[in-house]
Design a protein around this motif. Structure first.
Motif, PDB file in Angstrom:
ATOM      1  N   SER A  57     -13.262 -31.260  41.687  1.00  0.00           N
ATOM      2  CA  SER A  57     -14.264 -30.194  41.698  1.00  0.00           C
ATOM      3  C   SER A  57     -14.725 -29.935  43.131  1.00  0.00           C
ATOM      4  O   SER A  57     -14.767 -30.864  43.941  1.00  0.00           O
ATOM      5  CB  SER A  57     -15.472 -30.604  40.860  1.00  0.00           C
ATOM      6  N   LEU A  58     -15.113 -28.692  43.385  1.00  0.00           N
ATOM      7  CA  LEU A  58     -15.637 -28.348  44.702  1.00  0.00           C
ATOM      8  C   LEU A  58     -17.089 -28.809  44.779  1.00  0.00           C
ATOM      9  O   LEU A  58     -17.861 -28.585  43.837  1.00  0.00           O
ATOM     10  CB  LEU A  58     -15.572 -26.831  44.919  1.00  0.00           C
ATOM     11  N   ALA A  59     -17.448 -29.450  45.881  1.00  0.00           N
ATOM     12  CA  ALA A  59     -18.791 -30.031  46.022  1.00  0.00           C
ATOM     13  C   ALA A  59     -19.749 -29.139  46.801  1.00  0.00           C
ATOM     14  O   ALA A  59     -20.959 -29.289  46.703  1.00  0.00           O
ATOM     15  CB  ALA A  59     -18.695 -31.387  46.726  1.00  0.00           C
ATOM     16  N   GLU A  60     -19.197 -28.220  47.604  1.00  0.00           N
ATOM     17  CA  GLU A  60     -20.007 -27.322  48.443  1.00  0.00           C
ATOM     18  C   GLU A  60     -19.699 -25.886  48.045  1.00  0.00           C
ATOM     19  O   GLU A  60     -18.525 -25.565  47.836  1.00  0.00           O
ATOM     20  CB  GLU A  60     -19.606 -27.444  49.920  1.00  0.00           C
ATOM     21  N   PRO A  61     -20.702 -25.015  47.979  1.00  0.00           N
ATOM     22  CA  PRO A  61     -20.415 -23.599  47.714  1.00  0.00           C
ATOM     23  C   PRO A  61     -19.509 -23.041  48.809  1.00  0.00           C
ATOM     24  O   PRO A  61     -19.390 -23.646  49.883  1.00  0.00           O
ATOM     25  CB  PRO A  61     -21.788 -22.927  47.767  1.00  0.00           C
ATOM     26  N   PRO A  62     -18.870 -21.872  48.561  1.00  0.00           N
ATOM     27  CA  PRO A  62     -17.983 -21.295  49.577  1.00  0.00           C
ATOM     28  C   PRO A  62     -18.694 -21.188  50.932  1.00  0.00           C
ATOM     29  O   PRO A  62     -19.857 -20.803  50.994  1.00  0.00           O
ATOM     30  CB  PRO A  62     -17.669 -19.906  49.017  1.00  0.00           C
ATOM     31  N   ALA A  63     -17.959 -21.582  51.995  1.00  0.00           N
ATOM     32  CA  ALA A  63     -18.547 -21.594  53.338  1.00  0.00           C
ATOM     33  C   ALA A  63     -17.804 -20.591  54.212  1.00  0.00           C
ATOM     34  O   ALA A  63     -16.621 -20.337  53.987  1.00  0.00           O
ATOM     35  CB  ALA A  63     -18.403 -22.992  53.939  1.00  0.00           C
ATOM     36  N   PRO A  64     -18.486 -20.006  55.228  1.00  0.00           N
ATOM     37  CA  PRO A  64     -17.813 -19.059  56.128  1.00  0.00           C
ATOM     38  C   PRO A  64     -16.574 -19.685  56.783  1.00  0.00           C
ATOM     39  O   PRO A  64     -15.605 -18.994  57.068  1.00  0.00           O
ATOM     40  CB  PRO A  64     -18.877 -18.724  57.179  1.00  0.00           C
ATOM     41  N   SER A  65     -16.570 -20.994  57.011  1.00  0.00           N
ATOM     42  CA  SER A  65     -15.424 -21.671  57.640  1.00  0.00           C
ATOM     43  C   SER A  65     -14.200 -21.668  56.721  1.00  0.00           C
ATOM     44  O   SER A  65     -13.076 -21.898  57.178  1.00  0.00           O
ATOM     45  CB  SER A  65     -15.779 -23.125  57.952  1.00  0.00           C
ATOM     46  N   GLY A  66     -14.420 -21.443  55.417  1.00  0.00           N
ATOM     47  CA  GLY A  66     -13.311 -21.514  54.452  1.00  0.00           C
ATOM     48  C   GLY A  66     -12.954 -22.929  54.058  1.00  0.00           C
ATOM     49  O   GLY A  66     -12.050 -23.152  53.258  1.00  0.00           O
ATOM     50  N   HIS A  67     -13.670 -23.902  54.617  1.00  0.00           N
ATOM     51  CA  HIS A  67     -13.389 -25.301  54.276  1.00  0.00           C
ATOM     52  C   HIS A  67     -13.732 -25.581  52.813  1.00  0.00           C
ATOM     53  O   HIS A  67     -14.669 -24.996  52.260  1.00  0.00           O
ATOM     54  CB  HIS A  67     -14.212 -26.253  55.160  1.00  0.00           C
ATOM     55  N   LEU A  68     -12.967 -26.485  52.202  1.00  0.00           N
ATOM     56  CA  LEU A  68     -13.198 -26.890  50.814  1.00  0.00           C
ATOM     57  C   LEU A  68     -13.645 -28.343  50.837  1.00  0.00           C
ATOM     58  O   LEU A  68     -12.965 -29.194  51.429  1.00  0.00           O
ATOM     59  CB  LEU A  68     -11.911 -26.763  50.002  1.00  0.00           C
ATOM     60  N   THR A  69     -14.777 -28.630  50.202  1.00  0.00           N
ATOM     61  CA  THR A  69     -15.302 -30.000  50.196  1.00  0.00           C
ATOM     62  C   THR A  69     -15.142 -30.601  48.809  1.00  0.00           C
ATOM     63  O   THR A  69     -15.601 -30.026  47.822  1.00  0.00           O
ATOM     64  CB  THR A  69     -16.786 -29.995  50.611  1.00  0.00           C
ATOM     65  N   LEU A  70     -14.478 -31.757  48.759  1.00  0.00           N
ATOM     66  CA  LEU A  70     -14.274 -32.487  47.502  1.00  0.00           C
ATOM     67  C   LEU A  70     -14.910 -33.851  47.646  1.00  0.00           C
ATOM     68  O   LEU A  70     -15.122 -34.340  48.767  1.00  0.00           O
ATOM     69  CB  LEU A  70     -12.780 -32.681  47.224  1.00  0.00           C
ATOM     70  N   VAL A  71     -15.183 -34.505  46.515  1.00  0.00           N
ATOM     71  CA  VAL A  71     -15.654 -35.898  46.539  1.00  0.00           C
ATOM     72  C   VAL A  71     -14.898 -36.648  45.461  1.00  0.00           C
ATOM     73  O   VAL A  71     -14.830 -36.180  44.314  1.00  0.00           O
ATOM     74  CB  VAL A  71     -17.174 -35.980  46.270  1.00  0.00           C
ATOM     75  N   PHE A  72     -14.314 -37.783  45.822  1.00  0.00           N
ATOM     76  CA  PHE A  72     -13.617 -38.567  44.802  1.00  0.00           C
ATOM     77  C   PHE A  72     -14.149 -39.987  44.768  1.00  0.00           C
ATOM     78  O   PHE A  72     -14.587 -40.527  45.781  1.00  0.00           O
ATOM     79  CB  PHE A  72     -12.093 -38.563  45.026  1.00  0.00           C
TER      80      PHE A  72
END
Ligand SMILES: Cc1cc2nc3c(=O)[nH]c(=O)nc-3n(C[C@H](O)[C@H](O)[C@H](O)COP(=O)(O)OP(=O)(O)OC[C@H]3O[C@@H](n4cnc5c(N)ncnc54)[C@H](O)[C@@H]3O)c2cc1C
Length: 232
Positions: A57-72
């Motif tokens: 699951s994505l942990a952070e809302p969409p960011a201008p950087s386009g980075h995707l943040t996950l947590v496992f």
């Protein structure tokens, strides 16, 4: 239509608790828009028949950087999470997505009742941050379960949000077992019993999420009214 596969580069890996890691990815080919609550699929070069597909699951809302943040969380002997722990910044992995319908309801809700266990808190955190950022957080209660005190994911962040926003209530519980403790059941009965209208959203492993859905159904909720995201 199947979502296209693309490569993503590892930007960073950061320990959040002794047994969870935040993984930030940068899609290399094109931006990947998503709705908070959704997940992506990683194709990992491990297992008996690689690639091994694992959802996060994505942990952070969409960011201008386009980075995707996950947590496992580090599953003992887990092939997927074990492999993710070995990645280094600059490594690349294929991914597809976004996927999933575990997203906030479009209609305005009277009271949002979010319930997550451990890494099940990840999509709920994404929704909460997105709402808080837009100043549109409705009256919300977050029930957060952790297996041990040191594994309370986002504990400081949720505590701070509850202190600054009167419409956000944070109720943390610690219990090694996946069964929801009596305290949680009591809170749910208080908030959702006697015909009170709340929007329940539950995430985590099935042993945690399914009995809670049954509890809501015993309280008079229709099965479809209880949104569930199960991880196993
Ligand atoms: C829609 C969706 C979203 C998901 N989002 C996340 C996420 O944000 N973070 C995350 O850590 N995982 C998430 N998962 C689970 C993830 O896809 C993997 O199943 C998990 O990392 C375990 O994979 P593994 O290969 O390491 O372990 P496996 O070898 O597949 O072992 C799985 C076993 O470990 C136990 N277990 C402990 N923790 C987990 C867990 N988190 N998920 C599943 N099983 C677990 C279960 O008992 C299960 O039987 C999600 C799964 C789905 C379906």
């Amino acid at each position: 239509m199947a979502e296209p596969t693309q490569l993503a580069e590892i930007v960073s890996l950061t320990a959040l608790t002794p047994h969870t890691t935040e993984l930030v990815l940068r899609p290399v080919e094109s931006p990947l828009p998503f709705t908070p609550g959704q997940w992506i699929s990683l194709q990992l070069p491990v297992g008996d028949h690689p690639p091994l597909n694992r959802a996060y699951s994505l942990a952070e809302p969409p960011a201008p950087s386009g980075h995707l943040t996950l947590v496992f969380d580090h599953v003992p002997g887990g092939k997927g999470s074990g492999y993710l722990s070995t990645l280094k910044p600059g490594d690349r992995i294929p991914l597809t997505g976004p996927y999933g319908h575990f997203v906030l309801p479009e209609a305005k809700t009277q009271h949002l009742l979010l319930i997550g266990r451990y890494s099940g808190l990840v999509p709920l955190r994404c929704m909460i941050r997105s709402l808080a950022k837009q100043d549109t957080l409705p009256s919300t209660t977050l029930i957060a379960h952790a297996p041990t005190p040191s594994e309370q994911l986002y504990h400081e962040e949720f505590t701070a949000l509850a202190a600054s926003q009167s419409n956000f209530r944070y109720l943390p519980f610690v219990s090694e077992s996946a069964d929801a403790p009596v305290g949680t059941v009591e809170v749910i009965k208080q908030l959702a019993g006697n015909g009170r209208r709340v929007t329940p959203m539950i995430a985590g492993i099935k042993a945690f999420a399914r009995p809670l859905r049954s509890l809501f159904m015993d309280l008079g909720f229709d099965r479809r009214e209880v949104k569930l995201e199960t991880y196993d």
